[in-house]
Design an enzyme around this catalytic site. Sequence first.
Site, short mmCIF file in Angstrom:
data_model
loop_
_atom_site.label_atom_id
_atom_site.label_comp_id
_atom_site.label_asym_id
_atom_site.label_seq_id
_atom_site.Cartn_x
_atom_site.Cartn_y
_atom_site.Cartn_z
N LEU A 27 -11.44 -15.95 44.53
CA LEU A 27 -12.08 -14.65 44.78
C LEU A 27 -13.31 -14.43 43.92
O LEU A 27 -14.29 -13.82 44.36
CB LEU A 27 -11.08 -13.52 44.53
CG LEU A 27 -9.79 -13.56 45.36
CD1 LEU A 27 -8.85 -12.44 44.93
CD2 LEU A 27 -10.11 -13.45 46.84
N GLY A 30 -15.90 -15.67 36.36
CA GLY A 30 -16.68 -15.08 35.28
C GLY A 30 -16.86 -16.07 34.16
O GLY A 30 -16.57 -17.27 34.30
N GLY A 31 -17.32 -15.57 33.01
CA GLY A 31 -17.58 -16.45 31.88
C GLY A 31 -16.33 -17.00 31.24
O GLY A 31 -16.36 -18.03 30.58
N MET A 32 -15.19 -16.32 31.43
CA MET A 32 -13.96 -16.75 30.79
C MET A 32 -12.97 -17.35 31.77
O MET A 32 -12.27 -18.30 31.45
CB MET A 32 -13.31 -15.56 30.09
CG MET A 32 -11.97 -15.87 29.46
SD MET A 32 -11.22 -14.38 28.77
CE MET A 32 -9.64 -15.05 28.23
N GLY A 33 -12.88 -16.79 32.96
CA GLY A 33 -11.85 -17.23 33.90
C GLY A 33 -12.29 -17.11 35.33
O GLY A 33 -13.39 -16.67 35.65
N VAL A 35 -10.62 -16.03 39.36
CA VAL A 35 -9.55 -15.26 39.99
C VAL A 35 -9.32 -15.79 41.41
O VAL A 35 -10.28 -15.99 42.16
CB VAL A 35 -9.90 -13.76 40.04
CG1 VAL A 35 -8.76 -12.98 40.71
CG2 VAL A 35 -10.15 -13.23 38.64
N ASP A 146 -15.63 -1.07 30.90
CA ASP A 146 -16.48 -1.69 31.92
C ASP A 146 -16.34 -0.98 33.25
O ASP A 146 -16.23 -1.61 34.30
CB ASP A 146 -16.12 -3.18 32.06
CG ASP A 146 -17.19 -3.95 32.85
OD1 ASP A 146 -18.35 -3.47 32.92
OD2 ASP A 146 -16.87 -5.01 33.40
#
Length: 451
Positions: A27, A30-33, A35, A146
């Site tokens: 889906l 991002g910078g960390m993970g 989805v 956020d």
Amino acid sequence: MNTGDVLTGSEATDVILNGIYQVEDRLAQGGMGEVYKGRVIETGDPVAIKMILPQHAGNELMISLFRKEASVLHNLYHEAIVRYYVFSVDPVLQRPYLVMEYAEGPSLGGYIKAHGALSPKQHDRLRRRLAEGLQAAHAAGVCHRDISPDNIILVGGKIENAKLIDFGIAKATDSDETLIGSGLAGKMAYISPEQLGLNGGEVTAKSDIYSLGLVLAEAATGKALPMTGSQLSILEKRRSLPDLSEVPERIRPLICAMLAPNPEDRPRDMAEVAAWFDVEPLETTTMRPGQIRKSERQAARRAARKAKQQETRSRRWRRLIGAGVTVSAAMAIGAVVLMEPGLRDGFSLQRAEAAPIRLEPLHEQIVALEATVGATYDWTSRPFSYNGDKAGLILRVIGRIPPGLSFSHDGGISQIAGVPTENGTFSFLLDAESSEGLVAEQMVVFNVAAP
């Protein structure tokens, strides 16, 4: 299949996590993970699965923050907040993951683009639902940090089913770190003044009130308030109330209060936002006309005071520019924002009035620096004005500098140098302390771009 790769296409559908969850389509990333949509094998129920990116799978700090996100949010339950179910590590992929409620529907931002401004009834439903959900989060000690139209999903396309997602940069109130680190959080169009270091720089539940105010203003008008621009413009726009003339009069006093630059002037909490006044049931209102007029008068008085203060500040700023402040040398070291003397929001300066020794930041009070992953970087500056013994001046970093860079100082000169290894936005304070006990601070916002 290389288990270290990002899962894509049919490859993703072949993955089963811990024998329980079937991974389906990706889906977002991002910078960390990343989805994925997934399903519980035994029941077929849809879930959202958030996995740490392969390059971070062995990073103990990342894993601990990921685990912290799960532990803080697992017990947070409200219909307006996406549920967090399980944290685990798959024994085959060796990648930590979170299983969350799958919220299917357009984002509020997409809905507004397609349909325009919400009706008064829709707007009240959205305001009440989101504010009540955030009140529950704040009561549990979590600030979202956020809030934006893209982080609000309308399940089934219905306003009354709005859910807040992406608590990944949320901040637990008993910690100095966000749930993915201590970097600057929030999208710039919806960021609060205190997230930029203004008004003391302490990010609390009042920050979420400000960001939600910007979202509600957009929902009421069909377009975002103009809160972006250059770094100087972004800061200045948060020193005063934005132009709310296009916001409908019935909701304008509330938006005015939520967007007060000083957190102390905003509503007490989200419960107050939720209960401001309702048009439901149907066409009736729960606030008497006299109460509405009173709130409007109070908002008008607050706006008049802020306008007068802003005009005073503007005159000082024009005098400062007229005096011929030289900025070329400062600009040579990066994108620098100049702050006028007397407007030291977010910075401390302590000294005895009679003391001949001075310690204070030089012209720039917020410095924005930029670097690229893998490229050698070297920033050398004398950030503080100090007329005492420079050998007795201590400089230190409070916060997290980009990985791969190091900080050093000698005789009042500070240096940040090295080769950045991770992209993202990082914010930290340069803290100075003299042998006389004087202290001063300077904020640095560091953007590291991918190559």
